[in-house]
Design a protein around this motif. Structure first.
Motif, PDB file in Angstrom:
ATOM      1  N   VAL A  84       0.859  -1.177   0.000  1.00 35.92           N
ATOM      2  CA  VAL A  84       0.000   0.000   0.000  1.00 35.92           C
ATOM      3  C   VAL A  84       0.900   1.233   0.000  1.00 35.92           C
ATOM      4  O   VAL A  84       2.127   1.123   0.058  1.00 35.92           O
ATOM      5  N   PHE A  85       0.288   2.417  -0.031  1.00 37.93           N
ATOM      6  CA  PHE A  85       1.045   3.666   0.005  1.00 37.93           C
ATOM      7  C   PHE A  85       2.025   3.636   1.177  1.00 37.93           C
ATOM      8  O   PHE A  85       1.673   3.232   2.280  1.00 37.93           O
ATOM      9  N   GLY A  86       3.249   4.046   0.928  1.00 35.14           N
ATOM     10  CA  GLY A  86       4.266   4.119   1.970  1.00 35.14           C
ATOM     11  C   GLY A  86       5.134   2.886   2.090  1.00 35.14           C
ATOM     12  O   GLY A  86       6.149   2.909   2.775  1.00 35.14           O
ATOM     13  N   ALA A  87       4.759   1.814   1.422  1.00 32.64           N
ATOM     14  CA  ALA A  87       5.530   0.572   1.514  1.00 32.64           C
ATOM     15  C   ALA A  87       6.902   0.736   0.874  1.00 32.64           C
ATOM     16  O   ALA A  87       7.058   1.410  -0.141  1.00 32.64           O
ATOM     17  N   THR A  88       7.882   0.094   1.503  1.00 34.34           N
ATOM     18  CA  THR A  88       9.190  -0.072   0.881  1.00 34.34           C
ATOM     19  C   THR A  88       9.200  -1.491   0.353  1.00 34.34           C
ATOM     20  O   THR A  88       8.976  -2.452   1.102  1.00 34.34           O
ATOM     21  N   VAL A  89       9.404  -1.615  -0.963  1.00 32.70           N
ATOM     22  CA  VAL A  89       9.231  -2.893  -1.641  1.00 32.70           C
ATOM     23  C   VAL A  89      10.555  -3.328  -2.275  1.00 32.70           C
ATOM     24  O   VAL A  89      11.165  -2.568  -3.019  1.00 32.70           O
ATOM     25  N   ASP A  90      10.979  -4.545  -1.964  1.00 32.32           N
ATOM     26  CA  ASP A  90      12.159  -5.142  -2.589  1.00 32.32           C
ATOM     27  C   ASP A  90      11.673  -5.967  -3.777  1.00 32.32           C
ATOM     28  O   ASP A  90      10.806  -6.839  -3.623  1.00 32.32           O
ATOM     29  N   LEU A  91      12.243  -5.683  -4.951  1.00 33.71           N
ATOM     30  CA  LEU A  91      11.831  -6.361  -6.174  1.00 33.71           C
ATOM     31  C   LEU A  91      13.010  -7.071  -6.816  1.00 33.71           C
ATOM     32  O   LEU A  91      14.160  -6.660  -6.649  1.00 33.71           O
ATOM     33  N   GLU A  92      12.690  -8.112  -7.563  1.00 32.18           N
ATOM     34  CA  GLU A  92      13.699  -8.800  -8.358  1.00 32.18           C
ATOM     35  C   GLU A  92      13.183  -8.890  -9.785  1.00 32.18           C
ATOM     36  O   GLU A  92      12.068  -9.363 -10.016  1.00 32.18           O
ATOM     37  N   GLY A 130       4.198  10.006  -2.019  1.00 30.19           N
ATOM     38  CA  GLY A 130       3.355  10.978  -2.696  1.00 30.19           C
ATOM     39  C   GLY A 130       4.054  11.599  -3.891  1.00 30.19           C
ATOM     40  O   GLY A 130       5.287  11.599  -3.992  1.00 30.19           O
ATOM     41  N   ASP A 131       3.269  12.149  -4.801  1.00 33.77           N
ATOM     42  CA  ASP A 131       3.820  12.741  -6.024  1.00 33.77           C
ATOM     43  C   ASP A 131       4.822  13.860  -5.733  1.00 33.77           C
ATOM     44  O   ASP A 131       5.834  13.974  -6.408  1.00 33.77           O
ATOM     45  N   LEU A 132       4.536  14.684  -4.744  1.00 38.33           N
ATOM     46  CA  LEU A 132       5.384  15.834  -4.433  1.00 38.33           C
ATOM     47  C   LEU A 132       6.760  15.419  -3.917  1.00 38.33           C
ATOM     48  O   LEU A 132       7.750  16.087  -4.177  1.00 38.33           O
ATOM     49  N   GLU A 133       6.844  14.304  -3.233  1.00 36.30           N
ATOM     50  CA  GLU A 133       8.109  13.880  -2.619  1.00 36.30           C
ATOM     51  C   GLU A 133       8.875  12.847  -3.446  1.00 36.30           C
ATOM     52  O   GLU A 133       9.971  12.427  -3.068  1.00 36.30           O
ATOM     53  N   ALA A 134       8.321  12.432  -4.576  1.00 37.31           N
ATOM     54  CA  ALA A 134       8.968  11.413  -5.404  1.00 37.31           C
ATOM     55  C   ALA A 134      10.340  11.888  -5.889  1.00 37.31           C
ATOM     56  O   ALA A 134      10.519  13.048  -6.255  1.00 37.31           O
ATOM     57  N   ASP A 135      11.308  10.981  -5.877  1.00 37.57           N
ATOM     58  CA  ASP A 135      12.670  11.272  -6.321  1.00 37.57           C
ATOM     59  C   ASP A 135      13.313   9.941  -6.696  1.00 37.57           C
ATOM     60  O   ASP A 135      13.754   9.197  -5.826  1.00 37.57           O
ATOM     61  N   ILE A 136      13.362   9.647  -7.974  1.00 33.89           N
ATOM     62  CA  ILE A 136      13.839   8.341  -8.427  1.00 33.89           C
ATOM     63  C   ILE A 136      15.293   8.105  -8.023  1.00 33.89           C
ATOM     64  O   ILE A 136      15.687   6.969  -7.782  1.00 33.89           O
ATOM     65  N   LYS A 137      16.088   9.170  -7.898  1.00 33.53           N
ATOM     66  CA  LYS A 137      17.487   9.007  -7.488  1.00 33.53           C
ATOM     67  C   LYS A 137      17.590   8.438  -6.076  1.00 33.53           C
ATOM     68  O   LYS A 137      18.552   7.761  -5.740  1.00 33.53           O
ATOM     69  N   GLN A 138      16.593   8.737  -5.243  1.00 33.15           N
ATOM     70  CA  GLN A 138      16.560   8.211  -3.874  1.00 33.15           C
ATOM     71  C   GLN A 138      15.675   6.965  -3.778  1.00 33.15           C
ATOM     72  O   GLN A 138      15.348   6.510  -2.686  1.00 33.15           O
ATOM     73  N   ARG A 139      15.235   6.455  -4.925  1.00 34.98           N
ATOM     74  CA  ARG A 139      14.366   5.279  -5.005  1.00 34.98           C
ATOM     75  C   ARG A 139      13.002   5.524  -4.348  1.00 34.98           C
ATOM     76  O   ARG A 139      12.401   4.620  -3.766  1.00 34.98           O
ATOM     77  N   LEU A 140      12.526   6.772  -4.454  1.00 34.81           N
ATOM     78  CA  LEU A 140      11.195   7.144  -3.970  1.00 34.81           C
ATOM     79  C   LEU A 140      10.305   7.314  -5.200  1.00 34.81           C
ATOM     80  O   LEU A 140      10.497   8.257  -5.974  1.00 34.81           O
ATOM     81  N   ILE A 141       9.354   6.395  -5.398  1.00 38.76           N
ATOM     82  CA  ILE A 141       8.513   6.459  -6.593  1.00 38.76           C
ATOM     83  C   ILE A 141       7.123   6.977  -6.245  1.00 38.76           C
ATOM     84  O   ILE A 141       6.577   6.663  -5.199  1.00 38.76           O
ATOM     85  N   ALA A 142       6.579   7.776  -7.139  1.00 38.82           N
ATOM     86  CA  ALA A 142       5.259   8.368  -6.937  1.00 38.82           C
ATOM     87  C   ALA A 142       4.181   7.304  -6.977  1.00 38.82           C
ATOM     88  O   ALA A 142       4.229   6.376  -7.793  1.00 38.82           O
ATOM     89  N   VAL A 143       3.208   7.464  -6.113  1.00 35.35           N
ATOM     90  CA  VAL A 143       2.079   6.534  -6.042  1.00 35.35           C
ATOM     91  C   VAL A 143       1.334   6.496  -7.380  1.00 35.35           C
ATOM     92  O   VAL A 143       0.694   5.498  -7.710  1.00 35.35           O
ATOM     93  N   SER A 144       1.452   7.556  -8.185  1.00 36.09           N
ATOM     94  CA  SER A 144       0.767   7.612  -9.474  1.00 36.09           C
ATOM     95  C   SER A 144       1.601   7.035 -10.620  1.00 36.09           C
ATOM     96  O   SER A 144       1.109   6.961 -11.742  1.00 36.09           O
ATOM     97  N   SER A 145       2.835   6.601 -10.346  1.00 37.18           N
ATOM     98  CA  SER A 145       3.702   6.067 -11.403  1.00 37.18           C
ATOM     99  C   SER A 145       3.203   4.690 -11.853  1.00 37.18           C
ATOM    100  O   SER A 145       2.538   3.982 -11.089  1.00 37.18           O
ATOM    101  N   PRO A 146       3.522   4.289 -13.080  1.00 36.24           N
ATOM    102  CA  PRO A 146       3.052   2.988 -13.575  1.00 36.24           C
ATOM    103  C   PRO A 146       3.484   1.808 -12.698  1.00 36.24           C
ATOM    104  O   PRO A 146       2.685   0.914 -12.436  1.00 36.24           O
ATOM    105  N   ILE A 147       4.717   1.813 -12.222  1.00 35.17           N
ATOM    106  CA  ILE A 147       5.172   0.679 -11.413  1.00 35.17           C
ATOM    107  C   ILE A 147       4.469   0.662 -10.054  1.00 35.17           C
ATOM    108  O   ILE A 147       4.081  -0.392  -9.566  1.00 35.17           O
ATOM    109  N   ALA A 148       4.245   1.833  -9.453  1.00 34.83           N
ATOM    110  CA  ALA A 148       3.540   1.885  -8.163  1.00 34.83           C
ATOM    111  C   ALA A 148       2.096   1.441  -8.327  1.00 34.83           C
ATOM    112  O   ALA A 148       1.572   0.689  -7.495  1.00 34.83           O
TER     113      ALA A 148
END
Length: 158
Positions: free
Chosen positions: A87-95, A109-127
């Motif tokens: 759910v929102f806020g989860a840190t997810v390990d993927l392979e 959240g969209d405002l805090e997303a930063d792919i360099k820090q591995r923070l993805i927006a809840v509205s992104s396709p992968i999220a």
């Protein structure tokens, strides 16, 4: 008006950035504009135009942060009890199913997303593809370079 979700940590980080922009950057830029203005002819004064442009970017970021934070709903991720469900806020390990590469993302959240820090927006396709899945599930999503397949190998809330 709907309230956009933001993590507690993200809210604190963005509020610190806002404070820095207002109390440190704004006075520094205003001083740079004043100094460049003192050099004379403003039409051909590159320093003046650069300082004014920097001022515009700074004020734009301040406005963006103030607007976003004023409508944000702060969610304390450490208090979520979603278990192994994403759910929102989860840190997810993927392979990556194809290459075996591992990657970790936090859904924010969209405002805090930063792919360099591995923070993805809840509205992104992968999220959007991750939300509702459980630890151990496989999923696919369409990335800019084609369809990607991942396995969820860990879900945590911290």
């Amino acid at each position: 008006m709907s309230r956009a979700p933001i993590t507690k940590v993200g809210s604190e980080r963005l509020r610190a950035e806002l404070e820095r922009l207002k109390s440190v950057e704004r006075p520094r830029i205003i001083a740079a504009v004043a100094e460049a203005r003192a050099h004379g002819d403003l039409k051909e004064n590159a320093e003046y135009h650069a300082a004014r442009e920097q001022h515009g970017f700074n004020e734009g970021r301040i406005a963006e942060l103030e607007a976003g934070l004023s409508t944000a709903e702060v969610i304390d991720v450490s208090r979520l009890a979603a278990g192994n469900r994403v759910v929102f806020g989860a840190t997810v390990d993927l392979e990556d199913v194809d290459s075996g590469e591992s990657v970790t993302y936090q859904i924010v959240g969209d405002l805090e997303a930063d792919i360099k820090q591995r923070l993805i927006a809840v509205s992104s396709p992968i999220a959007r593809a991750l939300i509702g899945k459980n630890n151990g599930d496989d999923f696919e999503f369409t990335a800019p370079n084609g369809v990607k397949s991942y396995a969820i190998v860990g879900v945590r809330y911290s």
